[in-house]
Design a protein around this motif. Structure first.
Motif, PDB file in Angstrom:
ATOM      1  N   VAL A 102      35.770  36.384  46.754  1.00 21.52           N
ATOM      2  CA  VAL A 102      34.520  36.409  45.748  1.00 21.52           C
ATOM      3  C   VAL A 102      35.080  36.832  44.242  1.00 21.52           C
ATOM      4  CG1 VAL A 102      32.714  38.310  45.444  1.00 21.52           C
ATOM      5  CG2 VAL A 102      33.108  37.435  47.769  1.00 21.52           C
ATOM      6  N   ILE A 159      32.413  40.657  37.321  1.00 20.58           N
ATOM      7  CA  ILE A 159      33.568  40.198  36.621  1.00 20.58           C
ATOM      8  C   ILE A 159      34.296  38.961  37.392  1.00 20.58           C
ATOM      9  CG2 ILE A 159      35.735  40.853  35.363  1.00 20.58           C
ATOM     10  CD1 ILE A 159      34.317  43.107  34.116  1.00 20.58           C
ATOM     11  N   ILE A 161      33.571  37.428  39.715  1.00 21.04           N
ATOM     12  CA  ILE A 161      32.674  36.033  39.871  1.00 21.04           C
ATOM     13  C   ILE A 161      32.746  35.169  38.626  1.00 21.04           C
ATOM     14  CG2 ILE A 161      30.270  35.363  40.214  1.00 21.04           C
ATOM     15  CD1 ILE A 161      29.851  37.435  41.789  1.00 21.04           C
ATOM     16  N   ALA A 162      32.884  35.917  37.517  1.00 17.55           N
ATOM     17  CA  ALA A 162      32.912  34.976  36.276  1.00 17.55           C
ATOM     18  C   ALA A 162      34.035  34.336  36.085  1.00 17.55           C
ATOM     19  CB  ALA A 162      32.675  35.864  35.137  1.00 17.55           C
ATOM     20  N   MET A 163      35.156  35.124  36.639  1.00 15.21           N
ATOM     21  CA  MET A 163      36.744  34.446  36.744  1.00 15.21           C
ATOM     22  C   MET A 163      36.725  33.248  37.427  1.00 15.21           C
ATOM     23  SD  MET A 163      38.863  35.882  34.854  1.00 15.21           S
ATOM     24  CE  MET A 163      40.472  35.241  34.673  1.00 15.21           C
ATOM     25  N   ALA A 165      34.156  31.248  38.298  1.00 19.20           N
ATOM     26  CA  ALA A 165      33.667  30.278  37.576  1.00 19.20           C
ATOM     27  C   ALA A 165      34.593  29.544  36.643  1.00 19.20           C
ATOM     28  CB  ALA A 165      32.305  30.826  36.761  1.00 19.20           C
ATOM     29  N   ILE A 166      35.342  30.231  35.831  1.00 19.93           N
ATOM     30  CA  ILE A 166      35.911  29.807  34.825  1.00 19.93           C
ATOM     31  C   ILE A 166      37.234  29.112  35.513  1.00 19.93           C
ATOM     32  CG2 ILE A 166      37.722  30.206  32.960  1.00 19.93           C
ATOM     33  CD1 ILE A 166      36.074  32.743  32.408  1.00 19.93           C
ATOM     34  N   ALA A 169      36.055  25.807  36.983  1.00 21.43           N
ATOM     35  CA  ALA A 169      35.795  24.699  35.858  1.00 21.43           C
ATOM     36  C   ALA A 169      37.314  24.288  35.692  1.00 21.43           C
ATOM     37  CB  ALA A 169      35.210  25.305  34.652  1.00 21.43           C
ATOM     38  N   VAL A 170      38.132  24.881  35.384  1.00 18.89           N
ATOM     39  CA  VAL A 170      39.408  24.486  35.220  1.00 18.89           C
ATOM     40  C   VAL A 170      40.088  23.807  36.326  1.00 18.89           C
ATOM     41  CG1 VAL A 170      41.752  25.283  34.734  1.00 18.89           C
ATOM     42  CG2 VAL A 170      40.082  26.513  33.682  1.00 18.89           C
ATOM     43  N   SER A 172      38.505  21.864  38.228  1.00 20.57           N
ATOM     44  CA  SER A 172      38.060  20.506  38.334  1.00 20.57           C
ATOM     45  C   SER A 172      38.577  19.618  37.334  1.00 20.57           C
ATOM     46  CB  SER A 172      36.422  20.497  38.389  1.00 20.57           C
ATOM     47  OG  SER A 172      35.868  21.405  37.833  1.00 20.57           O
ATOM     48  N   TRP A 173      38.664  20.431  36.139  1.00 16.81           N
ATOM     49  CA  TRP A 173      39.155  19.605  34.894  1.00 16.81           C
ATOM     50  C   TRP A 173      40.551  19.093  35.163  1.00 16.81           C
ATOM     51  CZ3 TRP A 173      43.254  20.792  31.194  1.00 16.81           C
ATOM     52  CH2 TRP A 173      43.270  20.095  30.121  1.00 16.81           C
ATOM     53  N   LEU A 176      40.293  15.993  37.473  1.00 18.44           N
ATOM     54  CA  LEU A 176      39.848  14.760  36.808  1.00 18.44           C
ATOM     55  C   LEU A 176      40.765  14.228  35.925  1.00 18.44           C
ATOM     56  CD1 LEU A 176      36.142  16.196  35.863  1.00 18.44           C
ATOM     57  CD2 LEU A 176      36.694  14.169  37.356  1.00 18.44           C
ATOM     58  N   ARG A 177      41.870  15.212  35.480  1.00 14.60           N
ATOM     59  CA  ARG A 177      42.775  14.453  34.672  1.00 14.60           C
ATOM     60  C   ARG A 177      43.813  13.722  35.396  1.00 14.60           C
ATOM     61  NH1 ARG A 177      44.604  16.232  29.298  1.00 14.60           N
ATOM     62  NH2 ARG A 177      46.170  15.220  29.639  1.00 14.60           N
ATOM     63  N   SER A 191      37.952  21.907  49.472  1.00 13.33           N
ATOM     64  CA  SER A 191      36.923  22.829  50.196  1.00 13.33           C
ATOM     65  C   SER A 191      37.722  23.808  51.226  1.00 13.33           C
ATOM     66  CB  SER A 191      36.049  22.023  50.712  1.00 13.33           C
ATOM     67  OG  SER A 191      36.594  20.837  51.385  1.00 13.33           O
TER      68      SER A 191
END
Lengths: 339, 329
Positions: A102, A159, A161-163, A165-166, A169-170, A172-173, A176-177, A191
């Motif tokens: 979490v 906090i 949870i926010a971490m 999310a960031i 995002a990193v 998946s970036w 994708l790269r 997964s």
């Protein structure tokens, strides 16, 4: 009382009766599931055949020993490891929601693993080191960002949870790269999956988890003391800061090792300690029942993942996400009802 | 209040100017950067050149879509933060967008989501159900509301992923949709969803006055002649409508609705109508800038814009928790 006390010289261990019974039942369930896991596959092997195959006899010896056994063993060991990590973090944060997945440690470990794959080439050792470093850095970041309110409380968790999310995002970036082959492998892994686990891939992780478990056994007494409250722990001779640091290191190690091999498998670390605590009716969050519950949960989830859409084996993370999310909502509903 | 009117108007003008710049950049920057002069010529003196076709058929529709979706997400964030008086509330975090996405996935699996109108209706129904569930579980505290939303989102995401893995054609249809992005969405017919968004934005502007009274407390609102229950119901309908339509056209994009009200709150100085006006300009600016980032961050292709907004929004959430969250504990 019904409790059993074992004495050997100046060491003594008190064993609570209910904990013992619950542990034995959990071990029995785990063994039953393990036998089922050895029998189940592309073709069904009867339990007696599977057990003799495990000893090296019969036609299906290769399938059982090289394909099914490592998967079952990995589910048990990784589940126990995640349960332990959850127990550690829930003890430290004194919150049933403070589990490593979490608060973003899984995502951080995954970031570390992805970086070591894409930048370094990704041998098993690099993966393990990368994901442990990723998990530790994330733990440090969450800790320093939530300073001021202490380690407990929902604030730390939001906090985290926010971490999460960031870092997602990193991640998946990075995927994708990456080049297509790496991206495909990483996506399947993202997964959390035990598909294709082999003995060669789990030897080192099993060793690491074993060492960490031994470390935790030596710390468990102090952990119990500190669960009674900071002041009491200090007066009874526990070096709190050092204890917390060691515990966080061990907890991150337990999660990150699993993530390095199987990807982020969420919610086992969240649910196992609480279920174990309720089964054992214990006051704090006992690590032993958390580990056993984790092993049973992950093995059961992996079997469900294999059975649900057979012959396609789902990533086990899909099953744990769905079940674990329902558990989390239930936990919140229960807390809302509490006056 | 009257004396700071010039300052508020000036800030509004700055926002409009920024939005024009962002929109211009969004039309000109991309895999193939086009000079601003050429943009003018594409409309004034259309020659059918490649650049003109790109501008008229892809870049401009994408920019318009970005403006509408950004305004919708920002406005729904402002409405829900104001109504619940919770600085952490946001349709993305509260599971509303996940509910819309889940409903569309299930609809796809049952072959219900073939027509666009059906897709919009499904998204709305899913968003409403998710909003009701999350609100009933987490209403007691701001942080708990966030947790309930995150929990529901992860259940729905896990089940959606399971469904998509089970049914390859659904997987194929939702592969691009399931990560929020503006790329490729300009190709579908946008007339209905965009007019829905515009109508809902007008509605959002209209409820700001009664909402302004409600912010002072229920009793004050009663005394001022506001109909509390009706205002509250209208706000909830608008929040879900805005978030659901934005999700239906662009996929789940989190954090825009969280960030924008925080940027707008200080200049608005406690006035909900001004807050809403700023939000409707800042939302599109943020989304367009993120979308431009999404196009140029990778040399090989595009990053979905939701990845960019999550990367920007995570720190904002941490900042908001550190600033506002402590009081709630």
């Amino acid at each position: 009382m019904n409790d059993l006390v074992l004495r050997a010289g100046r060491f003594s261990v008190r064993i609570e009766r209910r904990t013992t019974v619950v542990s034995l039942v959990l071990v029995a369930v785990a063994l039953l599931l393990a036998v089922f896991g050895l029998c189940y596959g592309a073709s069904w092997t009867t339990p007696s055949d599977a057990l003799s195959a495990l000893a090296g006899h019969g036609d299906s010896a290769f399938v059982v020993r090289e394909w099914r056994a490592p998967r079952v063993a990995a589910a048990l060991v990784f589940g126990a490891s995640l349960g332990l990590a959850g127990a550690i973090f829930q003890n430290i944060t004194r919150n049933p929601l403070g589990s490593p997945d979490v608060i973003g440690l899984d995502a951080g470990a995954y970031t570390g693993a992805l970086i070591s794959i894409t930048v370094l080439g990704g041998t098993a050792v690099q993966l393990a080191v990368g994901s442990i470093l990723g998990g530790l850095l994330t733990a440090a970041a969450v800790y320093f960002l939530s300073l001021g309110s202490g380690l407990s409380g929902l604030r730390l968790i939001v906090i985290g949870i926010a971490m999460n999310a960031i870092l997602t995002a990193v991640n998946s970036w990075i995927v994708l790269r990456a080049e297509l082959e790496i991206a495909m492998a990483a996506t399947g892994w993202s997964s959390g999956s035990l598909n294709g686990v082999e003995w060669a891939g789990v030897r080192l992780p099993f060793l690491v988890i074993g060492v960490l478990t031994l470390l935790l056994v030596t710390l468990s007494h102090a952990m119990h003391q500190s669960a009674l409250g900071d002041e009491l722990a200090v007066t009874s001779g526990v070096a709190l800061d050092r204890l917390r640091l060691l515990l966080v290191l061990a907890g991150v190690g337990c999660t990150a090792t699993v993530t390095a091999v199987a990807g982020p498998i969420v919610f086992i670390a969240l649910a196992a300690p609480q279920i174990g605590r309720r089964l054992a009716r214990a006051g704090g969050v006992p690590p032993a029942s958390a580990a056993l519950t984790g092993a049973v949960l992950l093995l059961a989830a992996d079997l469900i993942a294999q059975l649900l859409l057979a012959p396609v084996a789902l990533p086990v993370g899909v099953v744990t996400t769905a079940i674990g999310g329902c558990y989390l909502i239930w936990l919140l509903v229960k807390e809302v009802r509490r006056p | 209040m009257r004396t700071d009117l010039p300052r508020k108007a000036a800030y509004l003008l700055v926002c409009v100017a920024l939005l024009v710049v962002a929109a211009g950049a969004s039309v000109s920057v991309g895999a193939h950067t086009i000079a601003p002069a050429e943009i003018w010529r594409a409309f004034a003196d259309h020659t059918g050149a490649d650049d003109h076709v790109i501008i008229r058929d892809i870049r401009v529709p994408r920019t318009v879509l970005g403006i509408c979706v950004g305004a919708a997400l920002g406005a729904s964030g402002t409405l829900i933060q104001t109504l619940t008086r919770n600085p952490l509330a946001e349709p993305g975090i509260l599971g509303v967008t996940a509910g819309a996405g889940f409903a569309i996935t299930v609809g796809g699996a049952l072959h219900l989501a073939d027509a666009q109108s059906a897709q919009l209706a499904l998204a709305f129904a899913g968003a409403v159900l998710a909003a009701l569930l999350v609100y009933s579980v987490g209403r007691t505290s701001p942080l708990r509301l966030v947790l309930a939303g995150v929990a529901l989102s992860s259940v729905l995401a896990g089940v959606s992923l399971g469904i998509r893995l089970m049914l390859p054609d659904v997987f194929d249809g939702f592969r691009f949709w399931s990560i929020g992005s503006l790329a490729g969405r300009e190709q579908t017919s946008l007339a209905v969803p965009l007019s829905l968004i515009v109508l809902a934005l007008i509605g959002a502007m209209a409820v700001t006055r009664p909402l302004n009274a409600l912010v002072l407390g229920e009793q004050v609102a009663h005394v001022l002649g506001g109909r509390v229950a009706r205002t509250r119901a209208a706000v909830l309908v608008l929040v879900t409508l805005l978030a659901a339509v934005a999700t239906a056209v662009a996929g789940p994009i989190a954090f825009v609705g969280l960030m924008v009200p925080h940027l707008a709150r200080r200049p608005a100085g406690g006035s909900v109508p001004w807050l809403m006006a700023y939000t409707m300009l800042l939302g599109p600016i943020l989304l367009l800038v993120s979308d431009i980032g999404a196009r140029v961050l990778l040399t090989t292709g595009e990053v979905p814009v939701a990845v960019v907004t999550a990367f920007l929004g995570g720190p904002v959430l941490i900042w908001a928790v550190r600033r506002h969250g402590a009081a709630a504990l």
